[in-house]
Design a protein around this motif. Sequence first.
Motif, PDB file in Angstrom:
ATOM      1  N   VAL A  15      77.141  19.164 -25.913  1.00 30.58           N
ATOM      2  CA  VAL A  15      76.893  20.432 -25.314  1.00 30.58           C
ATOM      3  C   VAL A  15      76.988  20.384 -23.813  1.00 30.58           C
ATOM      4  N   VAL A  16      76.514  21.427 -23.231  1.00 28.26           N
ATOM      5  CA  VAL A  16      76.724  21.565 -21.801  1.00 28.26           C
ATOM      6  C   VAL A  16      75.414  21.884 -21.117  1.00 28.26           C
ATOM      7  N   ALA A  17      75.296  21.481 -19.931  1.00 30.50           N
ATOM      8  CA  ALA A  17      74.143  21.902 -19.145  1.00 30.50           C
ATOM      9  C   ALA A  17      74.588  22.181 -17.727  1.00 30.50           C
ATOM     10  N   THR A  48      82.843  22.979 -20.805  1.00 26.32           N
ATOM     11  CA  THR A  48      82.540  21.989 -21.830  1.00 26.32           C
ATOM     12  C   THR A  48      83.009  22.491 -23.183  1.00 26.32           C
ATOM     13  N   ASP A  49      83.633  21.607 -23.946  1.00 24.86           N
ATOM     14  CA  ASP A  49      83.987  21.906 -25.330  1.00 24.86           C
ATOM     15  C   ASP A  49      82.821  21.506 -26.222  1.00 24.86           C
ATOM     16  N   LEU A  50      82.510  22.338 -27.190  1.00 26.55           N
ATOM     17  CA  LEU A  50      81.434  22.089 -28.142  1.00 26.55           C
ATOM     18  C   LEU A  50      82.066  21.884 -29.507  1.00 26.55           C
ATOM     19  N   ASP A  51      82.002  20.681 -30.041  1.00 25.09           N
ATOM     20  CA  ASP A  51      82.670  20.396 -31.312  1.00 25.09           C
ATOM     21  C   ASP A  51      81.675  20.131 -32.428  1.00 25.09           C
ATOM     22  N   SER A  60      84.310  24.729 -33.709  1.00 25.18           N
ATOM     23  CA  SER A  60      84.216  24.314 -32.325  1.00 25.18           C
ATOM     24  C   SER A  60      83.849  25.505 -31.463  1.00 25.18           C
ATOM     25  N   GLY A  61      83.608  25.221 -30.222  1.00 26.04           N
ATOM     26  CA  GLY A  61      83.324  26.266 -29.262  1.00 26.04           C
ATOM     27  C   GLY A  61      83.637  25.760 -27.880  1.00 26.04           C
ATOM     28  N   GLU A  62      83.610  26.665 -26.955  1.00 25.95           N
ATOM     29  CA  GLU A  62      83.816  26.291 -25.561  1.00 25.95           C
ATOM     30  C   GLU A  62      82.998  27.233 -24.717  1.00 25.95           C
ATOM     31  N   ILE A  63      82.465  26.716 -23.652  1.00 22.27           N
ATOM     32  CA  ILE A  63      81.784  27.577 -22.695  1.00 22.27           C
ATOM     33  C   ILE A  63      82.182  27.128 -21.298  1.00 22.27           C
ATOM     34  N   ARG A  64      82.535  28.096 -20.466  1.00 23.28           N
ATOM     35  CA  ARG A  64      82.798  27.846 -19.058  1.00 23.28           C
ATOM     36  C   ARG A  64      81.750  28.636 -18.295  1.00 23.28           C
ATOM     37  N   VAL A  65      81.113  27.975 -17.364  1.00 22.04           N
ATOM     38  CA  VAL A  65      80.072  28.595 -16.557  1.00 22.04           C
ATOM     39  C   VAL A  65      80.544  28.598 -15.109  1.00 22.04           C
ATOM     40  N   GLN A 136      74.345  25.234 -26.462  1.00 23.25           N
ATOM     41  CA  GLN A 136      74.171  24.419 -27.657  1.00 23.25           C
ATOM     42  C   GLN A 136      75.065  24.970 -28.753  1.00 23.25           C
ATOM     43  N   ALA A 137      75.627  24.087 -29.562  1.00 24.66           N
ATOM     44  CA  ALA A 137      76.429  24.495 -30.717  1.00 24.66           C
ATOM     45  C   ALA A 137      75.583  24.325 -31.975  1.00 24.66           C
ATOM     46  N   CYS A 138      75.696  25.287 -32.886  1.00 24.46           N
ATOM     47  CA  CYS A 138      74.895  25.254 -34.116  1.00 24.46           C
ATOM     48  C   CYS A 138      75.735  25.679 -35.316  1.00 24.46           C
TER      49      CYS A 138
END
Length: 153
Positions: A15-17, A48-51, A60-65, A136-138
């Motif tokens: 995940v990403v922080a 960050t890529d969320l796999d 999967s997912g991705e989030i850019r902040v 967070q990926a769930c």
Amino acid sequence: MNRKSRMIGRTLTAVVAVGALGAISASPASAAAHWTNGSFESPHNRKTDLDLRGGLEAGSGEIRVDWDGTDVSIRGYAFDASPDNRGVLVRVSYDYYSGRAWHHASKKVAAKAAGAYKMTKFAKESTLPVRHLYAQACLYNSRGQTSWCGPVR
């Protein structure tokens, strides 16, 4: 819990922080009031890529902040890559400034996708100052209940 669920749960990664400075105080809030549709780009960003991986490619997912001070923009997607009767979601928690104090908003869904090869995109901009944004990926089940989540980072 069946063997496939345990396998996917054990192998959920990442995940990403994105953090800033300061203390928080807890307060209930409506996350909808904290974000509006749209986004901006900034030279200050994290991506960050969320796999979710297991015996099946779960999703999967991705989030850019992007941020400029405490103005924050998030964008990305949740993608369900498996016909396993589960969905994928990306959720965020963060601190927001309101009423001359910092408050915490936890486990707010940024995007959900359910059904093999379904994707949901999101692009939101904060309406209040934001800091300490975590993602967070769930996995969630057919009843909409979160069945397993990766670590918050």
